[in-house]
Design an enzyme around this catalytic site. Structure first.
Site, PDB file in Angstrom:
ATOM      1  N   LYS A 143     -15.111 -90.950   2.135  1.00  0.00           N
ATOM      2  CA  LYS A 143     -14.780 -90.177   0.941  1.00  0.00           C
ATOM      3  C   LYS A 143     -15.873 -90.428  -0.094  1.00  0.00           C
ATOM      4  O   LYS A 143     -16.072 -91.566  -0.531  1.00  0.00           O
ATOM      5  CB  LYS A 143     -13.415 -90.583   0.374  1.00  0.00           C
ATOM      6  CG  LYS A 143     -12.248 -90.082   1.199  1.00  0.00           C
ATOM      7  CD  LYS A 143     -10.932 -90.268   0.484  1.00  0.00           C
ATOM      8  CE  LYS A 143      -9.768 -89.695   1.296  1.00  0.00           C
ATOM      9  NZ  LYS A 143      -8.470 -89.814   0.592  1.00  0.00           N
ATOM     10  N   ASP A 176      -4.153 -92.126   2.553  1.00  0.00           N
ATOM     11  CA  ASP A 176      -4.578 -91.198   1.490  1.00  0.00           C
ATOM     12  C   ASP A 176      -4.210 -91.722   0.109  1.00  0.00           C
ATOM     13  O   ASP A 176      -3.267 -91.248  -0.536  1.00  0.00           O
ATOM     14  CB  ASP A 176      -3.954 -89.817   1.709  1.00  0.00           C
ATOM     15  CG  ASP A 176      -4.480 -89.150   2.968  1.00  0.00           C
ATOM     16  OD1 ASP A 176      -5.627 -89.447   3.358  1.00  0.00           O
ATOM     17  OD2 ASP A 176      -3.751 -88.343   3.567  1.00  0.00           O
ATOM     18  N   LEU A 180      -7.421 -94.708  12.357  1.00  0.00           N
ATOM     19  CA  LEU A 180      -6.365 -95.185  13.238  1.00  0.00           C
ATOM     20  C   LEU A 180      -6.606 -94.647  14.650  1.00  0.00           C
ATOM     21  O   LEU A 180      -7.423 -93.740  14.842  1.00  0.00           O
ATOM     22  CB  LEU A 180      -5.011 -94.699  12.721  1.00  0.00           C
ATOM     23  CG  LEU A 180      -4.547 -95.314  11.399  1.00  0.00           C
ATOM     24  CD1 LEU A 180      -3.298 -94.596  10.890  1.00  0.00           C
ATOM     25  CD2 LEU A 180      -4.279 -96.808  11.553  1.00  0.00           C
ATOM     26  N   ALA A 213     -13.203 -95.772   5.510  1.00  0.00           N
ATOM     27  CA  ALA A 213     -11.900 -96.247   5.973  1.00  0.00           C
ATOM     28  C   ALA A 213     -11.834 -96.196   7.493  1.00  0.00           C
ATOM     29  O   ALA A 213     -12.145 -95.159   8.102  1.00  0.00           O
ATOM     30  CB  ALA A 213     -10.785 -95.395   5.378  1.00  0.00           C
ATOM     31  N   ASP A 223       0.743 -88.361  -5.510  1.00  0.00           N
ATOM     32  CA  ASP A 223       0.497 -87.498  -4.343  1.00  0.00           C
ATOM     33  C   ASP A 223       1.220 -88.029  -3.116  1.00  0.00           C
ATOM     34  O   ASP A 223       0.603 -88.451  -2.140  1.00  0.00           O
ATOM     35  CB  ASP A 223      -1.004 -87.405  -4.096  1.00  0.00           C
ATOM     36  CG  ASP A 223      -1.348 -86.357  -3.048  1.00  0.00           C
ATOM     37  OD1 ASP A 223      -0.526 -85.459  -2.827  1.00  0.00           O
ATOM     38  OD2 ASP A 223      -2.442 -86.443  -2.454  1.00  0.00           O
ATOM     39  N   GLU A 246       3.968 -91.097   7.193  1.00  0.00           N
ATOM     40  CA  GLU A 246       3.768 -91.137   8.642  1.00  0.00           C
ATOM     41  C   GLU A 246       4.175 -92.489   9.199  1.00  0.00           C
ATOM     42  O   GLU A 246       4.028 -93.530   8.551  1.00  0.00           O
ATOM     43  CB  GLU A 246       2.298 -90.866   8.998  1.00  0.00           C
ATOM     44  CG  GLU A 246       1.866 -89.427   8.763  1.00  0.00           C
ATOM     45  CD  GLU A 246       0.472 -89.146   9.312  1.00  0.00           C
ATOM     46  OE1 GLU A 246      -0.027 -89.960  10.120  1.00  0.00           O
ATOM     47  OE2 GLU A 246      -0.113 -88.126   8.933  1.00  0.00           O
TER      48      GLU A 246
END
Length: 346
Positions: free
Chosen positions: A82, A261, A189, A186, A241, A246
């Site tokens: 990011k 996120d 996964l 990051a 946000d 999950e």
């Protein structure tokens, strides 16, 4: 990876597991209760790899509202990049709705370290990194759509903007100095084909994009909903946000929520979004161990802002957070504890 394969001895006396790269050891170690153990010997190596390993591939991540890149390393590890969009001391304008806010690279880094301090361990490892736009993105990308968006600014800096729903235009281009750009890396996964994830719609959420409302919709949560982490984490970071969560499908309902996120956290330090406390006020549920830790982090020897400042000092992009953001953490922690206190009293 089967236990028999992991325990196979090599001629050097090492097991096959010992030869795995740090990212693969991280994937193998994920269990029902946490992404990695409290004392993880692989963590320093994994964070160093994110910050220093050579990037061999760089493509834009599909979907999402803002530009993100998937970076691949020589050892087949991958990370989500990011890029930096604003300076450390910039605050989210008061008239912005959460979904039109910038995603901040330093928020991703800070959230990872805060998650460890709170003893949740639900955020994949994140490190800051200074990326060369020319050599590590433009020259090696195979993404034709991304490649078309590079240009040289009037100041002589290398810029690009990609394709996304928000802020992907020449007016919001990402520019280096002249080609150096900060960002968060990051750890990805395991692929969803290997480790399926289930998406849950949050029982507490803003009314939606169309209404442009900042109120929280209060609806009863499922009795088995593992809420503690988000109820605490979001009010402290100021992240609104949160509309989906999950979990790993393999572990069923008896598992933790992934804290993914986090780029819209740490947007403001001069004001607190009290509506994010509504789920905690309604649920009035918190683990005893979490409550005791929060109380400890509110005391002078172990103050939350001091611990996070110390943790972030090890990141390549330090200082990661401006001091007002660190001080805001202590103020918000006090408000969280006040809500829990009222729950206990009631």
């Amino acid at each position: 990876v089967s236990s028999s394969k992991a325990e196979t001895l090599l001629p050097t006396g090492k097991t096959a597991y010992d030869t795995y790269p740090a990212w693969l050891k991280f994937h193998i170690g994920i269990n029902r209760y946490e992404l990695y153990p409290r004392q993880d010997p692989q963590m320093p190596t994994l964070l160093r790899d994110l910050a220093t390993q050579r990037i061999v591939s760089s493509v834009q991540k599909s979907g999402g509202t803002q530009l993100k890149l998937i970076m691949t390393f020589p050892n087949y590890g991958q990370a989500l990049f990011k890029p930096m969009k604003q300076t450390r001391d910039q605050e989210t304008p008061i008239d912005f709705f959460y979904f039109s806010d910038f995603e901040r690279h330093n928020a991703e880094i800070a959230a990872f370290h805060l998650d460890r301090i709170l003893d949740f361990r639900r955020i994949p490892p994140v490190s800051g990194r200074l990326v060369n736009i020319t050599k590590e993105i433009r020259d090696i990308t195979t993404d034709k759509k991304l490649a078309k968006t590079f240009f040289i600014s009037p100041a002589g800096n290398v810029c690009f903007y990609g394709e996304c729903s928000y802020y992907c235009s020449t007016e919001h281009a990402l520019c280096g100095k002249p080609d150096q750009l900060e960002g968060s890396m990051a750890t990805l996964l395991p692929d969803k084909t290997l480790a399926k994830r289930r998406s849950w719609r949050s029982p507490w959420r803003p009314f939606g994009f169309q209404s442009h409302s900042r109120r929280v919709l209060r609806v009863p949560a499922p009795t088995s909903w593992p809420t503690t982490g988000w109820l605490i984490f979001c009010p402290i970071t100021g992240n609104m946000d949160r509309h989906h969560y999950e979990t790993f499908e393999k572990f069923g309902n008896n598992t933790f929520l992934l804290h993914l996120d986090n780029g819209r956290g740490f947007g403001t330090h001069s004001r607190d979004e009290l509506s994010i406390l509504a789920p905690l006020q309604q649920c009035c549920s918190i683990k005893k161990s979490t409550y005791l830790r929060l109380q400890l982090l509110a005391t002078q020897p172990y103050r939350l802002s001091d611990l996070l400042r110390e943790a972030l000092a090890t990141d390549p992009l330090a200082p990661v957070l401006a001091e007002p953001h660190l001080r805001a953490l202590d103020r918000r922690l006090g408000k969280v504890l006040a809500v829990v206190g009222r729950c206990l009293a009631g």
